[in-house]
Design a protein around this motif. Structure first.
Motif, PDB file in Angstrom:
ATOM      1  N   UNK A 252     -33.561  27.388 -26.495  1.00  0.00           N
ATOM      2  CA  UNK A 252     -33.645  26.115 -27.178  1.00  0.00           C
ATOM      3  C   UNK A 252     -33.632  25.003 -26.132  1.00  0.00           C
ATOM      4  N   UNK A 253     -34.377  23.992 -26.365  1.00  0.00           N
ATOM      5  CA  UNK A 253     -34.500  22.867 -25.438  1.00  0.00           C
ATOM      6  C   UNK A 253     -33.413  21.845 -25.744  1.00  0.00           C
ATOM      7  N   UNK A 254     -32.742  21.359 -24.674  1.00  0.00           N
ATOM      8  CA  UNK A 254     -31.736  20.321 -24.888  1.00  0.00           C
ATOM      9  C   UNK A 254     -32.399  18.945 -24.808  1.00  0.00           C
ATOM     10  N   UNK A 255     -31.615  17.913 -25.052  1.00  0.00           N
ATOM     11  CA  UNK A 255     -32.150  16.551 -25.109  1.00  0.00           C
ATOM     12  C   UNK A 255     -32.779  16.136 -23.784  1.00  0.00           C
ATOM     13  N   UNK A 256     -32.107  16.418 -22.686  1.00  0.00           N
ATOM     14  CA  UNK A 256     -32.621  16.021 -21.378  1.00  0.00           C
ATOM     15  C   UNK A 256     -33.951  16.708 -21.073  1.00  0.00           C
ATOM     16  N   UNK A 257     -34.069  17.992 -21.412  1.00  0.00           N
ATOM     17  CA  UNK A 257     -35.316  18.719 -21.185  1.00  0.00           C
ATOM     18  C   UNK A 257     -36.443  18.144 -22.043  1.00  0.00           C
ATOM     19  N   UNK A 258     -36.122  17.800 -23.278  1.00  0.00           N
ATOM     20  CA  UNK A 258     -37.132  17.213 -24.161  1.00  0.00           C
ATOM     21  C   UNK A 258     -37.591  15.862 -23.635  1.00  0.00           C
ATOM     22  N   UNK A 259     -36.664  15.063 -23.153  1.00  0.00           N
ATOM     23  CA  UNK A 259     -37.001  13.753 -22.608  1.00  0.00           C
ATOM     24  C   UNK A 259     -37.886  13.894 -21.369  1.00  0.00           C
ATOM     25  N   UNK A 260     -37.548  14.813 -20.496  1.00  0.00           N
ATOM     26  CA  UNK A 260     -38.350  15.051 -19.288  1.00  0.00           C
ATOM     27  C   UNK A 260     -39.756  15.517 -19.660  1.00  0.00           C
ATOM     28  N   UNK A 261     -39.864  16.367 -20.661  1.00  0.00           N
ATOM     29  CA  UNK A 261     -41.176  16.836 -21.117  1.00  0.00           C
ATOM     30  C   UNK A 261     -42.007  15.673 -21.634  1.00  0.00           C
ATOM     31  N   UNK A 262     -41.387  14.808 -22.415  1.00  0.00           N
ATOM     32  CA  UNK A 262     -42.111  13.650 -22.964  1.00  0.00           C
ATOM     33  C   UNK A 262     -42.580  12.702 -21.864  1.00  0.00           C
ATOM     34  N   UNK A 263     -41.759  12.536 -20.836  1.00  0.00           N
ATOM     35  CA  UNK A 263     -42.102  11.602 -19.762  1.00  0.00           C
ATOM     36  C   UNK A 263     -43.136  12.180 -18.798  1.00  0.00           C
ATOM     37  N   UNK A 264     -43.042  13.465 -18.525  1.00  0.00           N
ATOM     38  CA  UNK A 264     -43.884  14.067 -17.488  1.00  0.00           C
ATOM     39  C   UNK A 264     -45.129  14.778 -18.032  1.00  0.00           C
ATOM     40  N   UNK A 265     -45.045  15.280 -19.220  1.00  0.00           N
ATOM     41  CA  UNK A 265     -46.162  16.066 -19.760  1.00  0.00           C
ATOM     42  C   UNK A 265     -46.438  15.618 -21.196  1.00  0.00           C
ATOM     43  N   UNK A 266     -47.029  14.453 -21.332  1.00  0.00           N
ATOM     44  CA  UNK A 266     -47.220  13.869 -22.658  1.00  0.00           C
ATOM     45  C   UNK A 266     -48.121  14.713 -23.546  1.00  0.00           C
ATOM     46  N   UNK A 267     -49.155  15.328 -22.996  1.00  0.00           N
ATOM     47  CA  UNK A 267     -50.043  16.165 -23.825  1.00  0.00           C
ATOM     48  C   UNK A 267     -49.308  17.405 -24.318  1.00  0.00           C
ATOM     49  N   UNK A 268     -48.515  18.007 -23.447  1.00  0.00           N
ATOM     50  CA  UNK A 268     -47.727  19.170 -23.862  1.00  0.00           C
ATOM     51  C   UNK A 268     -46.716  18.780 -24.933  1.00  0.00           C
ATOM     52  N   UNK A 269     -46.105  17.622 -24.741  1.00  0.00           N
ATOM     53  CA  UNK A 269     -45.123  17.150 -25.715  1.00  0.00           C
ATOM     54  C   UNK A 269     -45.782  16.887 -27.060  1.00  0.00           C
ATOM     55  N   UNK A 270     -46.962  16.271 -27.042  1.00  0.00           N
ATOM     56  CA  UNK A 270     -47.672  16.003 -28.300  1.00  0.00           C
ATOM     57  C   UNK A 270     -48.045  17.309 -28.990  1.00  0.00           C
ATOM     58  N   UNK A 271     -48.488  18.286 -28.229  1.00  0.00           N
ATOM     59  CA  UNK A 271     -48.823  19.591 -28.802  1.00  0.00           C
ATOM     60  C   UNK A 271     -47.607  20.262 -29.409  1.00  0.00           C
ATOM     61  N   UNK A 272     -46.488  20.177 -28.697  1.00  0.00           N
ATOM     62  CA  UNK A 272     -45.240  20.760 -29.198  1.00  0.00           C
ATOM     63  C   UNK A 272     -44.810  20.089 -30.501  1.00  0.00           C
TER      64      UNK A 272
END
Length: 115
Positions: free
Chosen positions: A1-21
């Motif tokens: 499971x992804x924690x808040x910090x990991x989710x935030x880093x994903x949103x900041x660094x990999x916006x396309x991956x975050x949108x897909x997720x």
């Protein structure tokens, strides 16, 4: 499971991956909501079938108090309990039994298949 910090880093660094997720998660939530609604409907349908089968034809607004009525209730609870032990749907079993009765097909069995 992804924690808040990991989710935030994903949103900041990999916006396309975050949108897909996020899209995948919305699809999963929608699918699970439909499954929950289906299960609730199945439970309500099963309750109606059990209530209908438990009624006495001479007094359809009250559960049967006769020996035949008690036997019907015992059989229904046996089906429910056996199906639960076997990991089967009691609703699907009862539905198959009613279908077999109406259409002259072989009745389903509660006996486990020994492998």
């Amino acid at each position: 499971m992804m924690n808040y910090e990991q989710a935030l880093a994903l949103c900041q660094n990999e916006t396309e991956s975050a949108a897909g997720l996020i899209c995948d998660l919305f699809i999963r939530v929608d699918t699970q909501q439909r499954q929950i609604e289906s299960l609730l409907k199945t439970g309500a349908d099963l309750a109606r079938v059990v209530a209908k089968l438990s009624k006495n034809s001479s007094n359809s607004s009250k559960p049967p108090s006769s020996e035949a009525g008690r036997e019907t209730n015992e059989r229904l609870w046996t089906v429910v309990g056996t199906c639960a032990l076997q990991g089967r749907s009691a609703y699907e079993f009862i539905l198959a039994a009613v279908h077999a009765s109406f259409f002259g097909k072989p009745e389903p069995s509660l006996l486990s298949v020994l492998g």
